[in-house]
Design a protein around this motif. Structure first.
Motif, PDB file in Angstrom:
ATOM      1  N   GLU A   1       9.511   6.402   0.433  1.00 48.02           N
ATOM      2  CA  GLU A   1       8.258   6.364  -0.318  1.00 48.02           C
ATOM      3  C   GLU A   1       7.562   7.724  -0.283  1.00 48.02           C
ATOM      4  O   GLU A   1       7.076   8.221  -1.302  1.00 48.02           O
ATOM      5  CB  GLU A   1       7.339   5.290   0.270  1.00 48.02           C
ATOM      6  N   THR A   2       7.521   8.312   0.917  1.00 46.12           N
ATOM      7  CA  THR A   2       6.877   9.612   1.071  1.00 46.12           C
ATOM      8  C   THR A   2       7.594  10.684   0.262  1.00 46.12           C
ATOM      9  O   THR A   2       6.964  11.541  -0.373  1.00 46.12           O
ATOM     10  CB  THR A   2       6.846  10.013   2.558  1.00 46.12           C
ATOM     11  N   ALA A   3       8.932  10.630   0.257  1.00 42.16           N
ATOM     12  CA  ALA A   3       9.713  11.629  -0.479  1.00 42.16           C
ATOM     13  C   ALA A   3       9.468  11.532  -1.979  1.00 42.16           C
ATOM     14  O   ALA A   3       9.262  12.557  -2.654  1.00 42.16           O
ATOM     15  CB  ALA A   3      11.195  11.455  -0.171  1.00 42.16           C
TER      16      ALA A   3
ATOM     17  N   ALA B   1       0.819  -1.211   0.000  1.00 43.95           N
ATOM     18  CA  ALA B   1       0.000   0.000   0.000  1.00 43.95           C
ATOM     19  C   ALA B   1       0.848   1.255   0.000  1.00 43.95           C
ATOM     20  O   ALA B   1       0.427   2.310  -0.470  1.00 43.95           O
ATOM     21  CB  ALA B   1      -0.924   0.005   1.221  1.00 43.95           C
ATOM     22  N   GLY B   2       2.089   1.143   0.499  1.00 42.34           N
ATOM     23  CA  GLY B   2       3.033   2.260   0.449  1.00 42.34           C
ATOM     24  C   GLY B   2       2.766   3.333   1.488  1.00 42.34           C
ATOM     25  O   GLY B   2       1.844   3.257   2.295  1.00 42.34           O
ATOM     26  N   GLY B   3       3.632   4.354   1.459  1.00 42.13           N
ATOM     27  CA  GLY B   3       3.463   5.513   2.323  1.00 42.13           C
ATOM     28  C   GLY B   3       3.972   5.359   3.736  1.00 42.13           C
ATOM     29  O   GLY B   3       3.728   6.212   4.580  1.00 42.13           O
TER      30      GLY B   3
ATOM     31  N   ARG C   1       4.349   4.484  -5.684  1.00 41.18           N
ATOM     32  CA  ARG C   1       4.599   3.129  -6.185  1.00 41.18           C
ATOM     33  C   ARG C   1       6.068   2.955  -6.566  1.00 41.18           C
ATOM     34  O   ARG C   1       6.659   1.892  -6.309  1.00 41.18           O
ATOM     35  CB  ARG C   1       3.687   2.844  -7.379  1.00 41.18           C
ATOM     36  N   TYR C   2       6.631   3.973  -7.162  1.00 40.92           N
ATOM     37  CA  TYR C   2       8.061   3.979  -7.486  1.00 40.92           C
ATOM     38  C   TYR C   2       8.869   3.837  -6.189  1.00 40.92           C
ATOM     39  O   TYR C   2       9.830   3.075  -6.105  1.00 40.92           O
ATOM     40  CB  TYR C   2       8.364   5.297  -8.190  1.00 40.92           C
ATOM     41  N   GLY C   3       8.454   4.569  -5.167  1.00 46.51           N
ATOM     42  CA  GLY C   3       9.168   4.554  -3.903  1.00 46.51           C
ATOM     43  C   GLY C   3       9.094   3.230  -3.172  1.00 46.51           C
ATOM     44  O   GLY C   3      10.061   2.827  -2.506  1.00 46.51           O
TER      45      GLY C   3
END
Length: 207
Positions: free
Chosen positions: A57-59, A50-52, A85-87
């Motif tokens: 990821e946040t950056a 889900a990320g974040g 998603r990249y992060g």
């Protein structure tokens, strides 16, 4: 004392005179990055996907959105989603840097926890905490996380992550040199994030 990563960029924005609508939006992005979540040790694979939940990821999500704000017609929200998603994929690759880091990709730990017995799960959680400041615990955590079941599920999800990032990028515009560069990054992250199972790792070390 923990430094505020937004302090210097905010000082630069303030030094540029009156704020334009774009600068106001950048200030909001810096001070209140969207999608930031609390990070915990015992996350599920779905939580990681889900990320974040990491600074990286946040950056990436924030910077993709900030860059999009300089282009007419670009959706900051859509680019933020791609950046996140990249992060997520970049985060797994960063954990696989050569020694002396000896880190374990967050998604691999999540799959190891998901496939472990109750006792092994408790041991992995304890090692995850200890690994933050102990190299020996980092090595043990990496080794115990590389079970065949966990590694197989982890590699499957890496491919899914790259596919999602590529699909998101395809929705954002026509192909071009910068798009090709981003696709190349995603391919590189996938290769860098790959790991060996414990059995193969042991056989390699025994040679």
């Amino acid at each position: 004392m923990r430094r505020d990563p937004a302090r210097l960029p905010m000082r630069y924005l303030d030094s540029q005179g009156p704020r334009t609508p774009t600068r106001e939006a950048w200030a909001r992005d810096l001070v209140h990055p969207a999608g930031t979540k609390a990070r915990t040790i015992a996350r599920t694979p779905r939580d990681v996907l889900a990320g974040g939940a990491s600074r990286r990821e946040t950056a990436y999500a924030r910077e993709a959105a900030m860059a999009a704000r300089t282009s007419n017609g670009a959706s900051a929200g859509d680019w933020r989603r791609f950046g996140e998603r990249y992060g997520v994929l970049a985060d797994q690759a960063a954990a696989c840097t050569p020694a002396p880091a000896h880190r374990t990709p967050p998604l691999l730990i999540a799959h190891a926890l998901a496939t472990a017995s109750t006792y092994r799960r408790q041991h992995l959680v304890r090692l995850s905490h200890e690994a933050q400041h102990d190299v020996s615990a980092r090595l043990t955590l990496r080794d115990l996380s590389c079970s065949p079941a966990a590694v197989s599920a982890y590699h499957r999800d890496l491919v899914v992550m790259r596919h999602r990032a590529r699909a998101c990028l395809a929705e954002l515009g026509s192909p071009g040199p910068f798009t090709a560069l981003l696709h190349g990054d995603l391919d590189f992250f996938l290769r860098r994030a790959s790991v060996w199972t414990r059995e193969v790792l042991g056989a390699t070390h025994g040679r």
